[in-house]
Design a protein around this motif. Sequence first.
Motif, PDB file in Angstrom:
ATOM      1  N   ASP A 480       0.836  -1.198   0.000  1.00  0.00           N
ATOM      2  CA  ASP A 480       0.000   0.000   0.000  1.00  0.00           C
ATOM      3  C   ASP A 480       0.878   1.258   0.000  1.00  0.00           C
ATOM      4  N   SER A 481       0.520   2.233  -0.806  1.00  0.00           N
ATOM      5  CA  SER A 481       1.307   3.463  -0.907  1.00  0.00           C
ATOM      6  C   SER A 481       1.356   4.254   0.391  1.00  0.00           C
ATOM      7  N   LYS A 482       0.473   3.927   1.351  1.00  0.00           N
ATOM      8  CA  LYS A 482       0.500   4.643   2.632  1.00  0.00           C
ATOM      9  C   LYS A 482       1.836   4.443   3.344  1.00  0.00           C
ATOM     10  N   TYR A 483       2.560   3.368   2.987  1.00  0.00           N
ATOM     11  CA  TYR A 483       3.834   3.095   3.649  1.00  0.00           C
ATOM     12  C   TYR A 483       4.985   3.961   3.130  1.00  0.00           C
ATOM     13  N   ASN A 484       4.662   4.898   2.271  1.00  0.00           N
ATOM     14  CA  ASN A 484       5.649   5.930   1.943  1.00  0.00           C
ATOM     15  C   ASN A 484       5.864   6.873   3.126  1.00  0.00           C
ATOM     16  N   LEU A 485       4.980   6.805   4.108  1.00  0.00           N
ATOM     17  CA  LEU A 485       5.080   7.611   5.321  1.00  0.00           C
ATOM     18  C   LEU A 485       4.932   6.734   6.553  1.00  0.00           C
ATOM     19  N   PHE A 486       5.398   7.258   7.675  1.00  0.00           N
ATOM     20  CA  PHE A 486       5.154   6.638   8.967  1.00  0.00           C
ATOM     21  C   PHE A 486       4.021   7.395   9.655  1.00  0.00           C
ATOM     22  N   PRO A 487       3.148   6.695  10.363  1.00  0.00           N
ATOM     23  CA  PRO A 487       2.030   7.367  11.029  1.00  0.00           C
ATOM     24  C   PRO A 487       2.465   8.050  12.320  1.00  0.00           C
TER      25      PRO A 487
END
Length: 505
Positions: A480-487
């Motif tokens: 998932d492209s969300k893993y280009n960032l850390f939450p």
Amino acid sequence: MVLAIATFSLHSCTDDLEKVPLNEATADVHFTSVTAYKQSLAGAYSRMAYSTFLRYYWSMQEYSTDMAVSTWNDGGDGIYHELAWSADSPAIANVYTSALTMITLCNDFINQSSDELLTKRGFFGADVAEIKKFQAEARYLRAYCFWILMDCYGNPPFPTEKTLAKSYPPQIKRADLFKFIESELKELDVLLVEPKTNELGRPDKAAAWALLSRMYLNARVYTGEERNTDAITYCNKIINSGYSLESNYAWLMLGDNHLNTNEFIFTINYDNTNKTWYSTNFLALGPAGVPASINGMSGSWSAFRFTQQVPALFPSASPTIDKRALFYTTGQTLEVNKVTTSTDGYSAYKYRNVKRDGTPLTQNNSFGNLSDIDFPVFRLAEIYLTYAEAVLRGGAGGSNATALAYINKIRGRAYANNPSSTSGNISAAALTLDFILDERARELYWETHRRTDLVRYNKLTTGTYLWAWKGGVKAGTAVDSKYNLFPIPTSDLLVNPNLKQIDGF
């Protein structure tokens, strides 16, 4: 007293970070001399060097890519490589809280060195000028930490010296934080000392230019806007300030690498007199299999190795051709069949706690096994690579011919220990964006660049580039492209009502 700010609970980090345990009377007693101000500023530098910051930032930047797999799989290393973290992952909070702590230390120092307080405390003339130089350095360290938060977390909290007394700092959008850091660094262009004139490990104008060049190269990721012309502008400012490449690549990460003042722009400094395991120890001791006779310290911790995709970027797995191929292969297999098997995957002896002549460093501590290796946050080779990539991405103010010349200097050193050598030269036709990405991997491996580079090239989460165990699959898979960032850590979301999570987490 300022260091007391750093004591806080990870479960309520922002709430604690924003409450400074200094009242005005206490501060007035403490800040009575230029020396006292310098000692207080040293608290921020010490937090950067001797906390867990570097080790866990390295983990985020390298384990999440092809550059490293972890034998131990502790501290979140496994979820990094699988690209499978969540806001509840404890590892996510470490760099986040470390950066915010350093920002808070800097915010307090900026307040304590205000014009009003300096006048009240009786400072004038040359003393004020000296303290203002310290203040500029605090602002630089703060800008660097904000850049890390922007790069890793996207829309972080935004505590400044003006909001220090408030319980909960506001959240800032990534593009707005970019503008703030950019503005700060441009102001510091006037306030910091000239390039190569500060004490070792303290920032000067070139350090500000280097951070700007890195930000501008990644500006499309942060703001949606290409800023390659600006990247070239600030690379030129550094290149024209008298820096040059070290002649020998192997000298870059040795115990006496404080000698590399011609190439190093800004460093995190270490001295084995200071007793801490949170230094570059992990970079010398962590690579699997490397014996004490090579790393200059003790036997390997067998902590990390490369995926097989990294050695494939080099002409061979030995430094006979490309001297940067400092792979340790004895007892190691190329393929990573199991992430936690310490002999699966080559490691490297890039970081060695010895002098240039190969002799060990004297251990001035009771542990007898601590590193003197300084960590280069910015060095000239990165600037050459940034210039070349920015030119290829259409930036003005540079040329393909000059970009090729800079890349061939890097390769001259790599192939012949001589930046003027033509041994490693490539042709103009070979200078492509993909080549630059691979050259960055060869030149800058294990220096905390890889995740940011792969995000910029849109290869971290997509299927366009796969490596062993990416996404938890042996052959690698897209995630998932969300893993280009850390939450943002859940612990901070719970205590700061101003924070909202990024999409997908």
